[in-house]
Design an enzyme around this catalytic site. Structure first.
Site, PDB file in Angstrom:
ATOM      1  N   ASP A  15     -20.573 106.309  69.637  1.00  0.00           N
ATOM      2  CA  ASP A  15     -21.554 105.303  69.277  1.00  0.00           C
ATOM      3  C   ASP A  15     -21.722 105.404  67.764  1.00  0.00           C
ATOM      4  O   ASP A  15     -21.378 106.432  67.160  1.00  0.00           O
ATOM      5  CB  ASP A  15     -22.869 105.588  70.008  1.00  0.00           C
ATOM      6  CG  ASP A  15     -23.962 104.604  69.639  1.00  0.00           C
ATOM      7  OD1 ASP A  15     -23.691 103.393  69.639  1.00  0.00           O
ATOM      8  OD2 ASP A  15     -25.082 105.058  69.352  1.00  0.00           O
ATOM      9  N   ASP A  75     -24.749 103.892  65.384  1.00  0.00           N
ATOM     10  CA  ASP A  75     -26.104 104.131  64.857  1.00  0.00           C
ATOM     11  C   ASP A  75     -26.799 105.251  65.624  1.00  0.00           C
ATOM     12  O   ASP A  75     -26.954 105.189  66.840  1.00  0.00           O
ATOM     13  CB  ASP A  75     -26.930 102.844  64.936  1.00  0.00           C
ATOM     14  CG  ASP A  75     -26.304 101.713  64.125  1.00  0.00           C
ATOM     15  OD1 ASP A  75     -25.711 101.997  63.071  1.00  0.00           O
ATOM     16  OD2 ASP A  75     -26.405 100.552  64.559  1.00  0.00           O
TER      17      ASP A  75
END
Length: 179
Positions: free
Chosen positions: A19, A21
């Site tokens: 992922d 952020d």
């Protein structure tokens, strides 16, 4: 949406899905300006370890700010280019970025939809697996939200969650590489 590198051929091999952020960069809330790039404490080291171990490093990230009209797909791609350049300066690289600009509550009509790419959907992971000839066995996703784990499960790969913005990505990577 669009990977940054060409497709891979040859025997299927495991990949590392990350992922963005909260895992690679500090999540400042709709982070898209290059000047706002701040790596999480051990992100660069973790990515470098994955590179050295031969894993394709594939980012899968929801970017609902596009659907919400806060920034454009061009802004997302500019941020990714900046991130890649900053990583290269430190001897690390991401092999491809996949992003989902969708959100059903958005105001930009073409992106204001439910879409299989948006996590917890598995669309981004499944497309990256096809593009990079990824073997499910041995592949994993490292994220910071339950939607990341749900996306990985839907794609049939393992998932690990770390604390947002401060998780020890390198420590998790070391643990995974030792098993």
């Amino acid at each position: 949406m669009i990977p940054s590198h060409q497709h891979q051929t040859g025997a299927p091999r495991p990949a590392a899905f990350l992922d963005r952020d909260g895992v690679i960069n500090v999540d400042h809330g709709y982070t898209f300006r290059p000047d706002d790039l701040e790596f999480t404490p051990t992100a660069v080291e973790g990515i470098r370890l994955l590179n050295e171990a031969g894993y394709p490093v594939l980012v899968v990230t929801n970017q609902s700010g596009v659907a919400r009209g806060l920034y454009s797909t061009k802004d997302v791609e500019t941020f990714h280019d900046h991130m890649q350049a900053a990583l290269r300066e430190q001897g690390a690289r991401i092999d491809a970025f996949y992003y989902a600009p969708f959100h059903p509550d958005g105001i930009v009509a073409e992106f204001a939809i439910e879409h299989e790419d948006r996590k917890p959907g598995s669309g981004m992971i499944l497309r990256a697996m096809r593009d990079w000839n990824v073997a499910r066995e041995g592949s994993f996703l490292i994220g910071d939200k339950q939607s990341d784990a749900d996306s990985a499960a839907a794609a049939g790969i393992a998932a690990m969650l770390i604390a947002p913005n401060q998780g020890d990505l390198a420590g998790v990577v070391r643990t995974l590489l030792d098993t």
